[in-house]
Design a protein around this motif. Structure first.
Motif, PDB file in Angstrom:
ATOM      1  N   LEU A  15       7.675  -6.192   4.286  1.00  0.00           N
ATOM      2  CA  LEU A  15       7.008  -7.361   3.575  1.00  0.00           C
ATOM      3  C   LEU A  15       6.988  -7.080   2.203  1.00  0.00           C
ATOM      4  CD1 LEU A  15       3.669  -6.101   4.362  1.00  0.00           C
ATOM      5  CD2 LEU A  15       4.612  -7.987   5.365  1.00  0.00           C
ATOM      6  N   ASP A  16       7.731  -8.501   1.511  1.00  0.00           N
ATOM      7  CA  ASP A  16       7.588  -8.429   0.176  1.00  0.00           C
ATOM      8  C   ASP A  16       7.251  -7.814  -1.211  1.00  0.00           C
ATOM      9  OD1 ASP A  16       6.329 -10.204  -2.841  1.00  0.00           O
ATOM     10  OD2 ASP A  16       8.663 -10.633  -2.398  1.00  0.00           O
ATOM     11  N   VAL A  17       7.586  -6.888  -1.835  1.00  0.00           N
ATOM     12  CA  VAL A  17       6.839  -5.924  -2.693  1.00  0.00           C
ATOM     13  C   VAL A  17       6.082  -6.006  -2.754  1.00  0.00           C
ATOM     14  CG1 VAL A  17       7.509  -4.406  -4.267  1.00  0.00           C
ATOM     15  CG2 VAL A  17       9.846  -5.348  -3.004  1.00  0.00           C
ATOM     16  N   SER A  18       5.513  -6.536  -3.472  1.00  0.00           N
ATOM     17  CA  SER A  18       3.682  -7.310  -4.083  1.00  0.00           C
ATOM     18  C   SER A  18       2.985  -7.428  -2.972  1.00  0.00           C
ATOM     19  CB  SER A  18       3.994  -9.105  -4.486  1.00  0.00           C
ATOM     20  OG  SER A  18       4.467  -9.819  -4.119  1.00  0.00           O
ATOM     21  N   VAL A  19       3.466  -7.721  -1.763  1.00  0.00           N
ATOM     22  CA  VAL A  19       2.189  -8.040  -0.163  1.00  0.00           C
ATOM     23  C   VAL A  19       2.348  -6.663  -0.487  1.00  0.00           C
ATOM     24  CG1 VAL A  19       2.147  -8.413   1.776  1.00  0.00           C
ATOM     25  CG2 VAL A  19       2.933 -10.072   0.223  1.00  0.00           C
ATOM     26  N   GLN A  20       3.819  -5.587   0.157  1.00  0.00           N
ATOM     27  CA  GLN A  20       3.267  -4.177   0.395  1.00  0.00           C
ATOM     28  C   GLN A  20       2.670  -3.291  -0.889  1.00  0.00           C
ATOM     29  OE1 GLN A  20       6.645  -2.044   0.020  1.00  0.00           O
ATOM     30  NE2 GLN A  20       8.455  -4.046   1.108  1.00  0.00           N
ATOM     31  N   GLY A  21       2.310  -4.013  -1.431  1.00  0.00           N
ATOM     32  CA  GLY A  21       1.777  -3.144  -2.470  1.00  0.00           C
ATOM     33  C   GLY A  21      -0.009  -3.630  -2.744  1.00  0.00           C
ATOM     34  N   ASP A  22      -0.538  -4.793  -2.325  1.00  0.00           N
ATOM     35  CA  ASP A  22      -1.774  -4.785  -1.747  1.00  0.00           C
ATOM     36  C   ASP A  22      -2.703  -3.995  -0.168  1.00  0.00           C
ATOM     37  OD1 ASP A  22      -1.255  -7.362  -3.662  1.00  0.00           O
ATOM     38  OD2 ASP A  22      -0.943  -8.814  -2.543  1.00  0.00           O
ATOM     39  N   VAL A  23      -1.197  -4.273   1.256  1.00  0.00           N
ATOM     40  CA  VAL A  23      -1.336  -3.625   2.222  1.00  0.00           C
ATOM     41  C   VAL A  23      -1.760  -2.382   1.674  1.00  0.00           C
ATOM     42  CG1 VAL A  23      -0.126  -2.951   3.725  1.00  0.00           C
ATOM     43  CG2 VAL A  23       0.319  -5.056   2.923  1.00  0.00           C
ATOM     44  N   LEU A  24      -1.374  -1.692   1.238  1.00  0.00           N
ATOM     45  CA  LEU A  24      -1.682  -0.271   0.744  1.00  0.00           C
ATOM     46  C   LEU A  24      -2.286  -0.299  -0.526  1.00  0.00           C
ATOM     47  CD1 LEU A  24       2.308   0.810  -0.336  1.00  0.00           C
ATOM     48  CD2 LEU A  24       0.771   1.427   1.512  1.00  0.00           C
ATOM     49  N   ASN A  25      -3.109  -0.937  -1.380  1.00  0.00           N
ATOM     50  CA  ASN A  25      -4.339  -0.697  -2.085  1.00  0.00           C
ATOM     51  C   ASN A  25      -5.224  -1.473  -1.452  1.00  0.00           C
ATOM     52  OD1 ASN A  25      -2.727  -0.342  -4.417  1.00  0.00           O
ATOM     53  ND2 ASN A  25      -3.018  -2.738  -4.870  1.00  0.00           N
ATOM     54  N   LEU A  26      -5.393  -1.761  -0.404  1.00  0.00           N
ATOM     55  CA  LEU A  26      -6.347  -2.145   0.583  1.00  0.00           C
ATOM     56  C   LEU A  26      -6.351  -1.169   0.956  1.00  0.00           C
ATOM     57  CD1 LEU A  26      -8.378  -4.280   2.710  1.00  0.00           C
ATOM     58  CD2 LEU A  26      -6.919  -4.378   3.701  1.00  0.00           C
ATOM     59  N   ILE A  27      -5.914  -0.850   2.587  1.00  0.00           N
ATOM     60  CA  ILE A  27      -5.353   1.101   2.856  1.00  0.00           C
ATOM     61  C   ILE A  27      -6.277   1.704   2.515  1.00  0.00           C
ATOM     62  CG2 ILE A  27      -4.602   2.980   3.765  1.00  0.00           C
ATOM     63  CD1 ILE A  27      -2.246   0.849   5.121  1.00  0.00           C
ATOM     64  N   GLY A  28      -6.101   1.549   0.841  1.00  0.00           N
ATOM     65  CA  GLY A  28      -6.960   2.751   0.113  1.00  0.00           C
ATOM     66  C   GLY A  28      -8.403   2.398  -0.011  1.00  0.00           C
ATOM     67  N   GLU A  29      -8.649   1.579  -0.156  1.00  0.00           N
ATOM     68  CA  GLU A  29      -9.794   0.698  -1.010  1.00  0.00           C
ATOM     69  C   GLU A  29     -10.784   1.054   0.743  1.00  0.00           C
ATOM     70  OE1 GLU A  29     -11.600  -3.235  -1.116  1.00  0.00           O
ATOM     71  OE2 GLU A  29      -9.894  -3.552  -2.581  1.00  0.00           O
ATOM     72  N   LEU A  30     -10.005   0.795   1.441  1.00  0.00           N
ATOM     73  CA  LEU A  30     -10.855   0.976   2.857  1.00  0.00           C
ATOM     74  C   LEU A  30     -11.160   2.067   3.046  1.00  0.00           C
ATOM     75  CD1 LEU A  30      -9.214  -1.369   5.427  1.00  0.00           C
ATOM     76  CD2 LEU A  30     -12.041  -1.599   4.248  1.00  0.00           C
ATOM     77  N   LYS A  31     -10.212   2.985   3.273  1.00  0.00           N
ATOM     78  CA  LYS A  31     -10.809   4.422   2.778  1.00  0.00           C
ATOM     79  C   LYS A  31     -11.336   5.263   2.150  1.00  0.00           C
ATOM     80  CE  LYS A  31      -6.800   7.933   2.399  1.00  0.00           C
ATOM     81  NZ  LYS A  31      -5.937   8.328   2.113  1.00  0.00           N
ATOM     82  N   ARG A  32     -11.558   5.104   1.152  1.00  0.00           N
ATOM     83  CA  ARG A  32     -12.238   5.206  -0.006  1.00  0.00           C
ATOM     84  C   ARG A  32     -13.928   4.619   0.782  1.00  0.00           C
ATOM     85  NH1 ARG A  32      -8.573   4.076  -3.296  1.00  0.00           N
ATOM     86  NH2 ARG A  32      -9.386   2.076  -3.976  1.00  0.00           N
ATOM     87  N   GLU A  33     -14.462   3.808   0.608  1.00  0.00           N
ATOM     88  CA  GLU A  33     -15.163   2.667   1.572  1.00  0.00           C
ATOM     89  C   GLU A  33     -16.064   3.549   2.127  1.00  0.00           C
ATOM     90  OE1 GLU A  33     -15.042  -1.407   1.321  1.00  0.00           O
ATOM     91  OE2 GLU A  33     -14.900  -1.677  -0.712  1.00  0.00           O
ATOM     92  N   ARG A  34     -15.039   3.599   2.978  1.00  0.00           N
ATOM     93  CA  ARG A  34     -15.044   3.926   4.806  1.00  0.00           C
ATOM     94  C   ARG A  34     -15.133   5.211   4.950  1.00  0.00           C
ATOM     95  NH1 ARG A  34     -15.261  -0.999   8.044  1.00  0.00           N
ATOM     96  NH2 ARG A  34     -15.725  -2.830   6.661  1.00  0.00           N
TER      97      ARG A  34
END
Length: 171
Positions: A15-34
């Protein structure tokens, strides 16, 4: 579904570096929320250094070191872990090393070396390493290592490793 664990195998590979960050941020957000845990399998040390709490390093499919991520990066105990960290790409071209941190051929998982499986590539291997497989043992309260001669902070093994790996790389 309310999973307790998310397993992600190379979730950012290709993945493009900016998309990598988005994916990792999403995983982190979901971890906190769920409230679930995430296990990320990756070869990207730079990424895992910033997104994980604990780290497990494997060689030929077997654990060689585990511990809190920052502790492992600041003071690796297994020579393979130390060589992986040394081989991380450096973005500054003036500081790049052109010599690999680990030399030698990777053994086949079908014809594993006797003793410590890393001994054929380890800059500090000794006779015991060739004949006796090391136990996976605790080092302190939160770390585990599979090595006869772990690189304890400031110890003789760490100094010997630094000298031997520099000689192995031709530095």
């Amino acid at each position: 579904m309310q999973p307790h664990l998310l397993l992600a195998d190379e979730p950012t590979a290709g993945l493009d570096v900016s998309v990598q960050g988005d994916v990792l941020n999403l995983i982190g957000e979901l971890k906190r929320e769920r409230g679930f845990a995430a296990m990320i399998v990756t070869h990207n040390l730079a990424m895992i250094r910033h997104v994980s709490d604990r780290l497990a390093i494997m060689y030929l499919g077997r654990l060689v070191e585990t511990g809190p991520t920052q502790d492992v990066f600041s003071a690796p105990l297994h020579p393979y872990t130390a060589t992986l960290i040394q081989s991380e790409p450096i973005p500054d071209p003036r500081r790049r090393s052109h010599n690999p941190a680990v030399t030698g051929e990777i053994p086949s998982v079908f014809r594993r070396p006797s003793g410590c499986e890393f001994h054929t590539r380890c800059p500090i291997a000794r006779g015991r390493c060739k004949t006796e497989a090391p136990a996976y043992r605790p080092m302190g309260a939160s770390r585990m290592v599979r090595c006869h001669f772990p690189l304890e902070t400031g110890g003789q093994e760490r100094e010997a490793f630094s000298r031997a790996s520099a000689n192995q790389r031709g530095n």
